[in-house]
Design a protein around this motif. Structure first.
Motif, PDB file in Angstrom:
ATOM      1  N   GLU A  58       0.573  -1.405  -0.177  1.00  0.00           N
ATOM      2  CA  GLU A  58       0.093  -0.081  -0.073  1.00  0.00           C
ATOM      3  C   GLU A  58       0.831   1.152   0.029  1.00  0.00           C
ATOM      4  OE1 GLU A  58      -3.297   0.442   0.127  1.00  0.00           O
ATOM      5  OE2 GLU A  58      -3.998  -1.694   0.292  1.00  0.00           O
ATOM      6  N   LEU A  59       0.375   2.472  -0.302  1.00  0.00           N
ATOM      7  CA  LEU A  59       1.046   3.426  -0.340  1.00  0.00           C
ATOM      8  C   LEU A  59       1.776   3.952   0.889  1.00  0.00           C
ATOM      9  CD1 LEU A  59       2.238   6.219  -2.097  1.00  0.00           C
ATOM     10  CD2 LEU A  59      -0.250   7.174  -1.479  1.00  0.00           C
ATOM     11  N   HIS A  60       1.040   3.812   2.057  1.00  0.00           N
ATOM     12  CA  HIS A  60       1.642   4.032   3.209  1.00  0.00           C
ATOM     13  C   HIS A  60       2.860   3.224   3.636  1.00  0.00           C
ATOM     14  CE1 HIS A  60       0.065   0.736   5.926  1.00  0.00           C
ATOM     15  NE2 HIS A  60      -0.876   0.655   4.944  1.00  0.00           N
ATOM     16  N   GLU A  61       2.612   2.102   3.316  1.00  0.00           N
ATOM     17  CA  GLU A  61       3.949   1.322   3.477  1.00  0.00           C
ATOM     18  C   GLU A  61       5.046   1.780   2.685  1.00  0.00           C
ATOM     19  OE1 GLU A  61       2.520  -3.157   4.188  1.00  0.00           O
ATOM     20  OE2 GLU A  61       1.565  -2.375   2.195  1.00  0.00           O
ATOM     21  N   ILE A  62       4.815   2.279   1.388  1.00  0.00           N
ATOM     22  CA  ILE A  62       5.867   2.584   0.603  1.00  0.00           C
ATOM     23  C   ILE A  62       6.684   3.843   1.118  1.00  0.00           C
ATOM     24  CG2 ILE A  62       6.410   3.692  -1.559  1.00  0.00           C
ATOM     25  CD1 ILE A  62       4.301   1.975  -2.693  1.00  0.00           C
ATOM     26  N   ILE A  63       5.583   4.763   1.699  1.00  0.00           N
ATOM     27  CA  ILE A  63       6.169   6.043   2.408  1.00  0.00           C
ATOM     28  C   ILE A  63       6.964   5.616   3.733  1.00  0.00           C
ATOM     29  CG2 ILE A  63       5.622   8.266   3.633  1.00  0.00           C
ATOM     30  CD1 ILE A  63       5.139   8.213   0.682  1.00  0.00           C
ATOM     31  N   ASP A  64       6.666   4.813   4.570  1.00  0.00           N
ATOM     32  CA  ASP A  64       7.330   3.991   5.594  1.00  0.00           C
ATOM     33  C   ASP A  64       8.744   3.510   5.039  1.00  0.00           C
ATOM     34  OD1 ASP A  64       5.390   4.399   7.328  1.00  0.00           O
ATOM     35  OD2 ASP A  64       4.647   2.370   7.636  1.00  0.00           O
ATOM     36  N   ILE A  65       9.028   2.886   4.049  1.00  0.00           N
ATOM     37  CA  ILE A  65       9.959   2.566   3.613  1.00  0.00           C
ATOM     38  C   ILE A  65      10.912   3.741   3.214  1.00  0.00           C
ATOM     39  CG2 ILE A  65      11.144   1.225   1.554  1.00  0.00           C
ATOM     40  CD1 ILE A  65       8.805  -0.545   1.422  1.00  0.00           C
ATOM     41  N   TYR A  66      10.498   4.673   2.520  1.00  0.00           N
ATOM     42  CA  TYR A  66      11.271   5.881   2.063  1.00  0.00           C
ATOM     43  C   TYR A  66      11.876   6.491   3.261  1.00  0.00           C
ATOM     44  CZ  TYR A  66      11.618  10.725   0.711  1.00  0.00           C
ATOM     45  OH  TYR A  66      11.975  12.033   0.567  1.00  0.00           O
ATOM     46  N   GLU A  67      10.896   6.587   4.220  1.00  0.00           N
ATOM     47  CA  GLU A  67      11.517   7.134   5.713  1.00  0.00           C
ATOM     48  C   GLU A  67      12.730   6.357   6.487  1.00  0.00           C
ATOM     49  OE1 GLU A  67       8.105   7.736   8.046  1.00  0.00           O
ATOM     50  OE2 GLU A  67       7.316   9.598   6.915  1.00  0.00           O
ATOM     51  N   ASP A  68      12.637   5.246   6.300  1.00  0.00           N
ATOM     52  CA  ASP A  68      13.355   4.294   6.814  1.00  0.00           C
ATOM     53  C   ASP A  68      14.962   4.100   6.019  1.00  0.00           C
ATOM     54  OD1 ASP A  68      11.381   3.261   8.538  1.00  0.00           O
ATOM     55  OD2 ASP A  68      11.147   1.455   7.670  1.00  0.00           O
ATOM     56  N   ILE A  69      14.733   4.610   4.608  1.00  0.00           N
ATOM     57  CA  ILE A  69      15.873   4.560   3.631  1.00  0.00           C
ATOM     58  C   ILE A  69      16.567   5.828   4.203  1.00  0.00           C
ATOM     59  CG2 ILE A  69      16.564   5.260   1.580  1.00  0.00           C
ATOM     60  CD1 ILE A  69      14.531   3.226   0.431  1.00  0.00           C
ATOM     61  N   LEU A  70      15.847   7.122   4.355  1.00  0.00           N
ATOM     62  CA  LEU A  70      16.149   8.333   4.676  1.00  0.00           C
ATOM     63  C   LEU A  70      17.046   8.336   6.038  1.00  0.00           C
ATOM     64  CD1 LEU A  70      13.476  10.727   3.679  1.00  0.00           C
ATOM     65  CD2 LEU A  70      15.531  10.109   2.322  1.00  0.00           C
TER      66      LEU A  70
END
Length: 288
Positions: free
Chosen positions: A123-135
């Motif tokens: 889901e989109l919110h999971e992708i945003i979580d991954i983006y934040e984890d990468i940052l």
């Protein structure tokens, strides 16, 4: 009385996340140059323990300052069976006058960082979580809230249910009726593949759902299809059975409405796809 409900799941999803700063791209360069010793074996782990392989390769755009092909930075993960996966590519946007690797001018509107995401069962919110984890992993949390949501575009999104193959004839006959009606009203693209009397794929692009009295907010396509090795599986194996899938036709949506949907419209598209899927299933009757 017990009632069973068929719940759609998200399948493939693709988006371009737009960050209006090239500094984010340079943050990835800085991390890669200072922390990646083995370019074939470097991983970043997200909050759920998923290990994303991280590497780089030369892309298709030239850095206007050096005229060299700029590097792209890739994060990739998939589960043990390869069904659920996530592929993220960090790309630079150098603005007007940018040249491709072949020397052609590729006039990008502005200088920014493009994050291309292609995934399955996220889901989109999971992708945003991954983006934040990468940052967080690359020490760039200052960019956490930098995604321009109204300029980040969805280019693919699909929802599906898996159904028992005993209903396949009814499902495909319904799709054939939609195809016949669509062909009388205008253009329609069809993919029809049969193996051992089973439908490997029946896909309709540019369908008209008017014959079913269905209206949608976005432009969608529909298909019934199976996994590649379904003939090798037993009837008791869920993967033996077909899926009915509805998916956003982003190119046609862009042609009609002059733009691709934004990520702010994610839930609207998801609800629209689910309503379409439920309406189609209603024509088939009880299904499991």
């Amino acid at each position: 009385m017990n009632k069973k409900t068929v719940v759609p799941v998200i399948h493939e999803f693709g988006t371009y996340l737009f960050v209006p700063y090239l500094d984010l791209y340079y943050a990835f360069i800085n991390y890669y140059e200072n922390n990646v010793e083995d370019s074939y074996n470097h991983y970043i782990t997200d909050r759920h323990g998923r290990k994303f392989k991280f590497w780089s390769k030369r892309g298709g755009l030239r850095n206007p300052k050096t005229n060299e092909l700029a590097f792209e930075y890739i994060f990739s993960w998939k589960d043990a069976i390869g069904a659920s996966k996530c592929h993220i590519v960090i790309k630079p946007l150098f603005g007007p006058g940018t040249k491709t690797k072949n020397g052609k001018i590729f006039n990008l509107p502005e200088i920014a960082t493009n994050i291309e995401v292609q995934c399955s069962y996220f889901e989109l919110h999971e992708i945003i979580d991954i983006y934040e984890d990468i940052l967080k992993a690359i020490d760039a949390t200052r960019f956490e809230h930098s995604i321009a949501r109204d300029r980040s575009r969805i280019f693919h999104m699909a929802r599906h249910i898996r159904y028992h193959e005993r209903h396949e004839a009814d499902v495909v006959n319904m799709l054939k009726a939609i195809k016949n009606e669509s062909s009388m009203r205008g253009d329609v693209d069809l993919v029809e593949k049969v193996r051992s009397s089973k439908y490997d794929m029946y896909k309709i692009d540019l369908p008209s759902f008017d014959v079913c009295n269905i209206e949608t907010e976005f432009v969608h396509s529909v298909k019934s299809y199976r996994i590649k090795n379904f003939l090798e599986r037993t009837v008791s194996d869920p993967l033996k059975h077909p899926k009915l899938e509805v998916f956003l036709n982003s190119k046609e949506h862009n042609r009609i409405y002059g733009k691709y949907p934004t990520i702010d419209e994610f839930l609207q598209i998801e609800n629209d796809l689910d309503r379409l899927l439920a309406s189609l299933l209603n024509f088939v009757g009880p299904i499991e």
